[in-house]
Design a protein around this motif. Structure first.
Motif, PDB file in Angstrom:
ATOM      1  N   VAL A  96       1.293  -0.929  -0.072  1.00 32.95           N
ATOM      2  CA  VAL A  96      -0.205  -0.276   0.413  1.00 32.95           C
ATOM      3  C   VAL A  96       1.019   0.894  -0.193  1.00 32.95           C
ATOM      4  O   VAL A  96       2.165   1.340   0.347  1.00 32.95           O
ATOM      5  N   ILE A  97       0.230   2.638  -0.143  1.00 38.80           N
ATOM      6  CA  ILE A  97       0.634   3.227   0.159  1.00 38.80           C
ATOM      7  C   ILE A  97       0.079   4.272   0.333  1.00 38.80           C
ATOM      8  O   ILE A  97      -0.542   4.896  -0.174  1.00 38.80           O
ATOM      9  N   ALA A  98       0.578   5.327   1.558  1.00 39.53           N
ATOM     10  CA  ALA A  98       0.270   6.453   2.242  1.00 39.53           C
ATOM     11  C   ALA A  98       0.769   7.475   2.067  1.00 39.53           C
ATOM     12  O   ALA A  98       1.999   7.697   2.105  1.00 39.53           O
ATOM     13  N   VAL A  99       0.219   8.456   1.694  1.00 37.59           N
ATOM     14  CA  VAL A  99       0.410   9.328   1.770  1.00 37.59           C
ATOM     15  C   VAL A  99      -0.015  11.225   2.839  1.00 37.59           C
ATOM     16  O   VAL A  99      -1.126  10.730   2.897  1.00 37.59           O
ATOM     17  N   ASP A 100       0.615  11.394   3.421  1.00 36.77           N
ATOM     18  CA  ASP A 100       0.109  12.541   4.409  1.00 36.77           C
ATOM     19  C   ASP A 100       0.532  13.870   3.260  1.00 36.77           C
ATOM     20  O   ASP A 100       2.310  14.503   3.512  1.00 36.77           O
ATOM     21  N   ALA A 101      -0.301  14.852   2.525  1.00 39.68           N
ATOM     22  CA  ALA A 101      -0.341  15.635   2.389  1.00 39.68           C
ATOM     23  C   ALA A 101      -0.435  17.042   2.612  1.00 39.68           C
ATOM     24  O   ALA A 101      -1.443  17.551   2.853  1.00 39.68           O
ATOM     25  N   GLY A 102       1.107  17.424   4.005  1.00 38.96           N
ATOM     26  CA  GLY A 102       0.326  18.205   4.575  1.00 38.96           C
ATOM     27  C   GLY A 102       0.884  20.196   4.472  1.00 38.96           C
ATOM     28  O   GLY A 102       0.916  20.306   2.780  1.00 38.96           O
ATOM     29  N   SER A 103       0.989  20.644   5.142  1.00 41.87           N
ATOM     30  CA  SER A 103       0.899  21.871   5.134  1.00 41.87           C
ATOM     31  C   SER A 103       1.818  22.072   5.068  1.00 41.87           C
ATOM     32  O   SER A 103       3.089  23.588   3.974  1.00 41.87           O
ATOM     33  N   THR A 104       3.099  21.386   5.154  1.00 41.43           N
ATOM     34  CA  THR A 104       4.575  22.375   4.620  1.00 41.43           C
ATOM     35  C   THR A 104       6.102  21.092   4.901  1.00 41.43           C
ATOM     36  O   THR A 104       6.822  21.378   4.356  1.00 41.43           O
ATOM     37  N   HIS A 105       5.669  19.887   4.647  1.00 41.34           N
ATOM     38  CA  HIS A 105       5.654  18.869   4.099  1.00 41.34           C
ATOM     39  C   HIS A 105       5.200  17.475   3.298  1.00 41.34           C
ATOM     40  O   HIS A 105       3.522  17.036   4.214  1.00 41.34           O
ATOM     41  N   ILE A 106       5.340  16.480   2.644  1.00 38.27           N
ATOM     42  CA  ILE A 106       4.350  16.038   1.503  1.00 38.27           C
ATOM     43  C   ILE A 106       5.252  14.460   2.678  1.00 38.27           C
ATOM     44  O   ILE A 106       6.649  14.555   2.513  1.00 38.27           O
ATOM     45  N   ARG A 107       4.460  13.474   3.051  1.00 42.83           N
ATOM     46  CA  ARG A 107       5.274  12.245   3.579  1.00 42.83           C
ATOM     47  C   ARG A 107       5.227  11.285   3.106  1.00 42.83           C
ATOM     48  O   ARG A 107       3.505  11.314   2.982  1.00 42.83           O
ATOM     49  N   LEU A 108       5.627   9.918   2.436  1.00 40.43           N
ATOM     50  CA  LEU A 108       5.231   9.353   2.228  1.00 40.43           C
ATOM     51  C   LEU A 108       5.950   7.704   2.820  1.00 40.43           C
ATOM     52  O   LEU A 108       6.918   7.797   3.229  1.00 40.43           O
ATOM     53  N   ARG A 109       4.747   6.974   2.661  1.00 38.42           N
ATOM     54  CA  ARG A 109       4.895   5.834   3.009  1.00 38.42           C
ATOM     55  C   ARG A 109       4.479   4.438   2.337  1.00 38.42           C
ATOM     56  O   ARG A 109       3.697   4.257   1.988  1.00 38.42           O
ATOM     57  N   LEU A 110       5.326   3.246   1.452  1.00 38.01           N
ATOM     58  CA  LEU A 110       5.366   2.229   0.714  1.00 38.01           C
ATOM     59  C   LEU A 110       5.664   1.237   1.571  1.00 38.01           C
ATOM     60  O   LEU A 110       6.474   0.908   1.891  1.00 38.01           O
ATOM     61  N   SER A 111       4.379   0.440   2.427  1.00 41.15           N
ATOM     62  CA  SER A 111       4.399  -0.217   3.153  1.00 41.15           C
ATOM     63  C   SER A 111       3.858  -2.019   3.097  1.00 41.15           C
ATOM     64  O   SER A 111       2.890  -1.767   1.964  1.00 41.15           O
TER      65      SER A 111
END
Length: 382
Positions: free
Chosen positions: A80-95
């Protein structure tokens, strides 16, 4: 892409869900936890291996000197891919489907974004493209994708134009082989705190995120409360300010309490004899942490204002527990003053600080992506 759902016996389904939840385990451990006999466990494991969902990973030492084979969700069962489309950073996890991390990335935005913007979409597109390029064949298919967005979210039957949620697709096109699900970012963080963080074991609590924006995630009886318009917890939209001669403005509470407006007030009120004002909240908190009286006074004043907002939440919802999180809100320096104000203004409520900090949102998105992936594999409702 439409996949043919797998059909599993009840015992195999229970074992799969346990392995997704707890990670690698032996048959004796699973059998004891699930109340399944040895023959039933053996049949369930064999069924899952045959379906390509589970794999053995070696033997571990058990009780009475015996060694037992340990099993986990098969890596090739998918990811799966999870993305945090935040206000200061974009974080992504593929797990993997049991949340083993295969790839992660962090992408700072050129400048803070108060709303969901095409610039956020462009950075998400780059992050996902990088993740897809690094995907290895033995990781199996992409089974689900969840993007946490800094806006309220409604389903396809709702007014998606009014939420601005579709802005995420202005520069980003989801991979064609999988459905992309949007979820409010603060709700994702609340999910993570519930399963892995400061709210473990609590069926009802509130999660307050304080950063560039503020938002509230509400977990009631183990379920996230989304609301008819996807707006449950949009505490930044409470009418504000209340004072003679002033007209409350929509969204003003969020603008006032968010870190950009807060730091503008800090700089404007910084005494000349206290040296140069801090450049951002990180420097402000660092100075306050060393005992800088001016920095600490600003932090405590802001914490008192946050406490007043939490008191409104406590008075309306009575959650019993409020978890403070977000890039600024997770600082332990806020908690004492917040506790004091809430105690004075509202009903009893425990105030605690996030144990997941900046990772909360992406971990919650990952959790939701795994749930959707497993449900899709088995043809169950998401």
């Amino acid at each position: 892409m439409t996949r043919t759902p797998l059909t599993l016996t009840g015992s195999a389904l229970a074992v799969l869900r346990a392995l997704v939840e707890r990670g690698p385990s032996t048959r004796p451990q699973l059998g004891q936890d699930l109340g399944l006999s040895r023959p039933t466990m053996s049949a369930a494991i064999a069924e899952l291996i045959q379906a390509g969902l589970v794999e053995p990973i070696g033997a571990v030492q058990g009780g009475m000197g015996r060694r037992a084979v340990e099993y986990r969700v098969a890596t090739h069962a998918g990811h799966v891919i999870a993305v945090d489309a935040g206000s200061t950073h974009i974080r992504l996890r593929l797990s993997t489907l049991d949340r083993r991390l295969l790839h992660s990335s962090l992408h700072p935005l050129p400048q803070s974004q108060y709303a969901l913007t095409p610039q956020i979409s462009a950075v998400v597109a780059a992050a996902v493209a990088e993740a897809l390029a690094r995907t290895e064949a033995d990781w199996g298919p992409l089974q689900a994708m969840v993007i946490a967005v800094p806006t309220r979210v409604v389903g396809p039957e709702g007014d998606t134009a009014a939420t601005d949620q579709e802005v995420i697709y202005s520069n980003f096109t989801p991979p064609p082989q999988v459905e992309c699900t949007l979820v409010n970012n603060v709700n994702c963080a609340a999910v993570a705190e519930y399963h892995y963080g400061a709210a473990q074991g609590r069926q009802t609590f509130a999660f307050l995120q304080v950063g560039v924006k503020i938002g509230l995630g509400l977990m009631l009886n183990g379920q996230i409360l989304r609301g008819v318009n996807g707006a449950a917890g949009e505490i930044g939209h409470i009418s504000f300010p209340f004072a003679p001669g002033l007209t409350p403005q929509r969204g003003e509470a969020e603008r006032y309490l968010g870190t950009e407006a807060f730091m503008a007030r800090v700089r404007a009120g910084w005494p000349a004899d206290a040296g140069p004002p801090p450049r951002d909240t990180y420097e402000l908190l660092a100075r306050a942490g060393t005992g800088d009286a001016t920095a600490l006074a600003h932090v405590e004043e802001h914490a008192a204002q946050i406490g007043a907002v939490i008191a409104i939440c406590v008075s309306v919802i009575d959650p019993g527990l409020v978890v403070l999180g977000g890039g600024y809100g997770a600082s332990p320096l806020l908690r004492p003053k917040v506790e004091e104000v809430v105690r004075r203004l509202a009903f009893p409520a425990e105030i605690t600080t996030s144990t997941l900090a900046a990772e909360a949102t992406v971990l919650g998105a990952e959790r939701l992506a795994v749930e959707r992936a497993v449900s899709a594999l088995l043809g169950l409702p998401c």
